[in-house]
Scaffold this active site. Structure first.
Site, short mmCIF file in Angstrom:
data_model
loop_
_atom_site.label_atom_id
_atom_site.label_comp_id
_atom_site.label_asym_id
_atom_site.label_seq_id
_atom_site.Cartn_x
_atom_site.Cartn_y
_atom_site.Cartn_z
N HIS A 64 1.18 -1.55 -0.22
CA HIS A 64 -0.26 -0.17 0.20
C HIS A 64 0.55 1.00 0.10
O HIS A 64 0.23 2.46 -0.42
CB HIS A 64 -1.34 0.35 0.95
CG HIS A 64 -1.91 -0.84 1.08
ND1 HIS A 64 -2.23 -1.91 1.92
CD2 HIS A 64 -2.38 -1.35 0.19
CE1 HIS A 64 -3.50 -2.52 1.69
NE2 HIS A 64 -3.63 -2.71 -0.13
N ASP A 158 -5.98 -0.21 -7.60
CA ASP A 158 -6.20 -1.38 -7.07
C ASP A 158 -6.76 -2.71 -6.77
O ASP A 158 -7.83 -3.06 -6.08
CB ASP A 158 -6.13 -1.06 -4.89
CG ASP A 158 -5.46 -2.43 -4.62
OD1 ASP A 158 -4.81 -3.51 -4.37
OD2 ASP A 158 -5.75 -1.64 -2.94
N ASP A 161 -5.78 -10.35 -9.66
CA ASP A 161 -4.94 -10.59 -10.19
C ASP A 161 -6.12 -10.43 -11.38
O ASP A 161 -7.22 -10.55 -11.76
CB ASP A 161 -5.29 -12.30 -10.04
CG ASP A 161 -3.72 -11.94 -9.01
OD1 ASP A 161 -2.43 -11.93 -9.56
OD2 ASP A 161 -4.05 -12.03 -7.91
N1 SAM Z 1 -4.18 -5.90 -2.85
C1 SAM Z 1 -4.90 -7.03 -4.13
C2 SAM Z 1 -3.60 -7.76 -4.66
O1 SAM Z 1 -2.78 -7.28 -5.43
O2 SAM Z 1 -3.76 -9.08 -4.80
C3 SAM Z 1 -5.80 -6.32 -4.26
C4 SAM Z 1 -6.43 -5.62 -3.30
S1 SAM Z 1 -7.99 -5.54 -3.96
C5 SAM Z 1 -8.73 -6.18 -2.38
C6 SAM Z 1 -8.96 -6.00 -5.17
C7 SAM Z 1 -9.91 -5.57 -4.74
O3 SAM Z 1 -10.11 -5.46 -6.72
C8 SAM Z 1 -11.44 -6.81 -4.87
O4 SAM Z 1 -12.01 -5.91 -3.68
C9 SAM Z 1 -12.33 -6.54 -6.19
O5 SAM Z 1 -13.65 -6.98 -5.14
C10 SAM Z 1 -11.94 -4.80 -6.57
N2 SAM Z 1 -11.90 -5.48 -7.87
C11 SAM Z 1 -11.88 -6.33 -9.14
N3 SAM Z 1 -12.19 -5.95 -9.87
C12 SAM Z 1 -13.07 -4.80 -10.11
C13 SAM Z 1 -13.56 -3.60 -11.09
N4 SAM Z 1 -13.92 -4.39 -12.46
N5 SAM Z 1 -14.04 -2.60 -10.90
C14 SAM Z 1 -13.54 -2.01 -9.24
N6 SAM Z 1 -13.10 -2.98 -8.47
C15 SAM Z 1 -12.85 -4.66 -8.93
#
Ligand code: SAM
Length: 291
Positions: A64, A158, A161
């Site tokens: 972060h 953020d 994958d």
């Molecule tokens: N730091 C982490 C990693 O690299 O593994 C990722 C953390 S964060 C929890 C990732 C977030 O992206 C999740 O909460 C997921 O719901 C969100 N996410 C996935 N696809 C998305 C999209 N199309 N739009 C907005 N958020 C999305």
């Protein structure tokens, strides 16, 4: 995820990384993904989405801090910041440490992740929810960036994958949307995989970014919970200005920002862009793929 004592992350073909779950604290299926929280001796509380580690209480500061402070201090006068994804809100906490930031909008697809993280990761995200600069939208980030009228100095991606709902956040159409909602001098930084094990994903994301931005680079960070060597964070901007800030200037900006960090230093900031050769070659491969 089963309730067994050990659980395995099988994100990378041919590799299984196992963690002992001292306790399984929670497990549910949201409309978007499988969500689980376990407690591990080395990593503390560990959040998994679709059986892939997202955040741990022990090492979250590393990822972060580098995703927030490198572009914000490279920019030097960031006022309006957008986070796409970032459900655990640990990135938002780092962004809001900057007094120069007057608004932070976070667009997360899965409200359940935010509610869950608010309840279970208060040790790092509690300040976010009491900060009136923070505005949360539950929506698909890929749609938001092509529809919004707002403009930002910094966009931080953020994401999960490049599988499931996160896959769209690694496409040229998405990066084009990000470019569209940046102000002049704006910067995008994005989670961009562990190139040793995700070479194809890294090259493909670089190629997609360079379809949308004239300047594309990457910097490295070592996150213990993201297995496989250096993780890369992608960088995209209109010019090289914010990439070429001398370390002495970064020191001054950091001192002026007056924020406490445990990984980030201005020297680490500058050094993170010195890429090991296999990553440099993969970056070049991605850039060439777009030409
Ligand atoms: N730091 C982490 C990693 O690299 O593994 C990722 C953390 S964060 C929890 C990732 C977030 O992206 C999740 O909460 C997921 O719901 C969100 N996410 C996935 N696809 C998305 C999209 N199309 N739009 C907005 N958020 C999305």
């Amino acid at each position: 995820m089963s309730e067994s004592r050990w659980f395995s992350e099988t994100l990378h073909p041919g590799v299984r990384v196992s963690y002992e779950a001292r306790r399984v604290l929670h497990s549910e299926e949201t409309p978007h993904q499988k969500l689980a929280l376990i407690e591990n001796e080395a990593f503390g509380k560990v959040l998994l989405l679709d059986e892939v580690i997202q955040v741990t209480t022990a090492d979250e500061f590393i990822y972060h801090e580098m995703l927030a402070h490198v572009p914000i201090l490279g920019h030097g006068a960031a006022a309006d910041v957008l986070i796409i994804g970032g459900g655990d809100c640990g990135l938002a906490e780092e962004v809001l440490k900057h007094r120069s930031v007057r608004s932070l909008t976070q667009v997360e697809i899965d409200g359940a992740v935010v509610d869950f993280a608010r309840e279970h990761f208060a040790e790092f995200n509690a300040p976010v929810f009491g900060d009136d600069r923070f505005q949360l939208e539950i929506a698909d980030g890929a749609r938001f960036v092509v529809e919004t009228d707002r403009r930002f100095d910094i966009v931080l991606v953020d994401s999960t994958d490049p599988i499931g709902p996160g896959a769209v956040l690694f496409t040229e159409a998405f990066y084009g949307g990000v470019q569209r909602c940046l102000k002049p001098g704006g910067i995008m930084a994005a989670q961009n995989s562990v190139p040793f094990l995700q070479h194809k994903e890294f090259v493909s994301a670089v190629s997609a970014m360079s379809g949308a931005f004239p300047v594309v680079s990457a910097y490295v960070v070592a996150v213990p919970g993201y297995f496989g060597g250096h993780m890369t964070l992608g960088w995209a901007s209109e010019s090289r200005d914010a990439l070429d800030v001398p370390v002495e200037e970064l020191r001054q900006r950091f001192a002026q920002a007056d924020i406490a960090t445990r990984y980030y230093t201005p020297e680490v900031h500058a050094a993170a862009f010195a890429l090991p050769r296999y990553i440099l070659e993969a970056l070049d491969e991605g850039l060439a793929a777009d030409r």
